[in-house]
Design a protein around this motif. Structure first.
Motif, mmCIF file in Angstrom:
data_model
loop_
_atom_site.group_PDB
_atom_site.id
_atom_site.type_symbol
_atom_site.label_atom_id
_atom_site.label_comp_id
_atom_site.label_asym_id
_atom_site.label_seq_id
_atom_site.Cartn_x
_atom_site.Cartn_y
_atom_site.Cartn_z
ATOM 1 N N PHE A 104 0.790 -1.275 -0.151
ATOM 2 C CA PHE A 104 0.193 -0.158 -0.085
ATOM 3 C C PHE A 104 0.905 1.269 -0.122
ATOM 4 C CE2 PHE A 104 -1.944 -3.656 2.195
ATOM 5 C CZ PHE A 104 -3.103 -3.663 1.496
ATOM 6 N N ALA A 105 0.487 2.179 -0.819
ATOM 7 C CA ALA A 105 1.595 3.377 -1.153
ATOM 8 C C ALA A 105 1.681 4.170 0.051
ATOM 9 C CB ALA A 105 0.803 4.002 -2.266
ATOM 10 N N ASN A 106 0.550 4.296 0.899
ATOM 11 C CA ASN A 106 0.689 5.098 2.053
ATOM 12 C C ASN A 106 -0.742 4.960 2.872
ATOM 13 O OD1 ASN A 106 -1.492 6.580 0.842
ATOM 14 N ND2 ASN A 106 -0.030 7.879 -0.292
ATOM 15 N N LYS A 107 -0.812 5.508 4.093
ATOM 16 C CA LYS A 107 -1.879 5.319 4.937
ATOM 17 C C LYS A 107 -3.044 5.396 4.390
ATOM 18 C CE LYS A 107 -2.889 6.926 9.773
ATOM 19 N NZ LYS A 107 -2.606 7.731 10.893
ATOM 20 N N GLU A 108 -3.347 6.524 3.452
ATOM 21 C CA GLU A 108 -4.640 6.739 3.078
ATOM 22 C C GLU A 108 -5.007 5.600 2.051
ATOM 23 O OE1 GLU A 108 -5.036 10.781 1.536
ATOM 24 O OE2 GLU A 108 -6.359 9.989 -0.137
ATOM 25 N N GLU A 109 -3.825 5.109 1.091
ATOM 26 C CA GLU A 109 -4.417 3.970 0.296
ATOM 27 C C GLU A 109 -4.658 2.871 1.190
ATOM 28 O OE1 GLU A 109 -4.947 4.053 -2.883
ATOM 29 O OE2 GLU A 109 -4.662 6.180 -2.822
ATOM 30 N N LEU A 110 -4.085 2.581 2.196
ATOM 31 C CA LEU A 110 -4.327 1.368 3.158
ATOM 32 C C LEU A 110 -5.911 1.520 3.494
ATOM 33 C CD1 LEU A 110 -3.625 -1.087 4.702
ATOM 34 C CD2 LEU A 110 -2.719 0.555 6.572
ATOM 35 N N PHE A 111 -6.077 2.846 3.781
ATOM 36 C CA PHE A 111 -7.477 2.873 4.212
ATOM 37 C C PHE A 111 -8.560 2.624 3.280
ATOM 38 C CE2 PHE A 111 -11.489 5.413 5.153
ATOM 39 C CZ PHE A 111 -11.763 4.855 6.358
#
Lengths: 214, 214, 214, 214
Positions: free
Chosen positions: B58-65
């Motif tokens: 996942f590229a970053n926290k936002e994408e994970l969410f």
DNA sequence: AATGAATGAGTGTTCATTCAT
DNA sequence: AATGAATGAACACTCATTCAT
């Protein structure tokens, strides 16, 4: 005759107003961003002062938040407690007035955002949760419970369990508040007209509570 | 005939499972702590991998969410869309099934916490709010709207405004979910029995929607 | 034949060395500037890393300081305890060796600066003072006390109060250390030649302790 | 004959007393907490004035500290210089009196804490160190040196190097002061009785200095 | 002379993100 | 694919110093 004059020098008047200005700024910021995401520097900027000034009036972020709650919600609860203690008329009238006061002075104002915030972040800040529960939830609930007990004792209300009934009273108001406040603007939820909702809710509930008159 | 077999070596299956493990860990963490307060390190630890590994998937926290939302909520909406598209029977039955599926597979599970989270923190993360609105709120709403339209077109439902009626359908479920999920444990609210609530709600609503049969 | 080789990749060797590098940098900085005035960023810079890296190895400033003390002073005390426990010869010899070890490995090195620091700032950091007292002062003192007791029991030393005598032993060494270390370079104090001082001090004291031989 | 009278009105006397009150408060605070850790607000509070008032009398923290030193230590040195300049008797008597004055008026009072402070923090504040060295260390040392030189010139003392002998005189007194003042309460060091120590020290030293009388 | 409100630079600490291995 | 060491921007909080009154 003269209008009443403030004889203090300007900076002193300013000083007296500072805490209120800061609390107002903090309320806005907390409601807008939540507790954790609120930066004290932004609160200060919003109040037109520097970060350091905030600390002249509030020991830290947590105390600032508590002060916001006290100065607004707790104060209103205090008034309501006064109202209830001195009220002499029918319990149904008192109960209706309290519910409506709660709605109009807290839920329907930005203060409603504080409740939303506690629901959202309370878990992450146990001390705040404790404080809020003690000062707001417990005190508010017990006020309603007392009024219910009074009504039952005076034969105005049916003999329900006043503690359970308190929850039944509180729930729809909180729901409505969440509905009105929290839903994301983007969410496209239908606007429940709050005043109508409250009117109907109060009328129905009071009617349901009414003791049978032989 | 054989059950379908996974012929891959174990470590490769493990590899394929990684994203799922991460998403599961992330879901739990997001629900427990909220979006902002969730630390990626804790998500990684919970999934038994290192922080770096997270960034492989996942590229970053936002994408994970977003992935958590897609993998759970959006997927369920997709299924529901399938169900609705292929369903052949009476619209009331379909509508009841959709509502119940929504309740059981989302609201009554930890996923309900995601909705709470979006309500609470959506304002602070506009891009997430946008995403959630597009992928979940809009798609979910329009699904209900389509079913209502279908029922009206087929003469099964009274000719209500399907968009407004959609909101009327959605609101109580979200309410119930907030009630079940979000309220602070300290709050001492009474437990509404969810299944009964849903049964009554669905029965009543469908009955209210029913077209008059001459 | 080969020199022993470190087969780890370079960064791993680096990692293993990090805590030591950081402790060394911290020791220098603490000794140079004192506890309060030491900026963690400077410690990090001195070790060639960023501020954040420090926190990978030490939870906070206080723990960093404790680690410095443990890794240097406490470790040396541990060795001395070992020496004392396994030593088999005359108590006077053991006592002399311990005093000299203390002088050479702590007082005469930068570590002496730590003692100076505790004297200067201990009041302002009660938790550090407590730690230092428990781990260093108490352990060190009791070691000397034990040796004195041993000597008395074996008839080698006169029957003095071993606790009081411990203080008498410790005092001059700390004095010498303050003298050597702390005096401001500008102060123009005379350089007491420490080795001679220690030699004379140890010789005199042991002679004074010696039990009368009939 | 009358005692000299202060004819000023009370508030003016108050005003004149201000600097002294501030200096007294500052001395206490500096001795208790050290230089860096002393907060000017605490000094002001201790003196019963506002922080701003401090700045009416002292340009900044550093000047306040210098003033404390000047008003106490330097002043005492000045007196001692006077005493020495006008003294007519035997050098041994003068020397003994000076040493005892130093002990009683500085080392044995809270002022001793200032010396401790300079030893501990001098490195971090080079300008203060310079000042202290010039005004206190150098002046004090040279006073003793002059007395020694006088005694040697008058044939009262043996022909020692007066500069080196000065250090020999100073060292034990500073040692005793450190002992009395600085050691951590926790440290459990034995109490050296200072007066006895000084008596013996002075007697011994003067005897050692005494020129042979044929 | 005195106040005390206001400032802002500075420091300890956290955490999303990167990257060499 | 996986690691985990490293980074640095961000934020809560402190305190010497200034200045309008």
């Amino acid at each position: 005759m003269q209008a009443p004059q403030d004889t203090k020098p300007r900076w002193e008047r300013r000083k007296d107003a500072r805490p209120q200005e800061l609390l107002a700024a903090a309320l806005e910021q907390f409601v807008e961003r939540g507790y954790a995401a609120t930066r004290l520097e932004d609160v200060a900027k919003r109040a037109g002062v520097s970060k350091g000034t905030l600390y002249l009036y509030f020991a830290n972020k947590e105390e600032l938040f508590k002060a916001v709650v006290r100065d607004n919600i707790v104060a209103t609860i205090g008034e309501a407690e006064q109202d209830a203690a001195t009220f002499d008329g029918p319990s149904a009238e008192l109960l209706g007035a309290l519910l409506m006061k709660w709605w109009q002075e807290i839920c329907a104002t930005p203060l409603g955002g504080i409740t939303k915030l506690m629901l959202a972040e309370g878990n992450n800040f146990p001390e705040l949760a404790q404080f809020y529960n003690d000062e707001v939830v417990a005190r508010g609930s017990s006020l309603f419970t007392r009024v219910l007990t009074r009504g039952i004792a005076r034969g105005e209300f049916r003999p329900v369990d006043p503690v359970v009934m308190t929850q039944v009273l509180i729930a729809p108001v909180i729901m409505l508040m969440m509905w009105t406040h929290a839903f994301m603007p983007t969410c496209g939820m239908p606007q429940i007209p709050p005043q109508e909702f409250m009117d109907v809710f109060i009328a129905t509930t009071l009617r349901g509570l009414q003791a049978d008159t032989p």
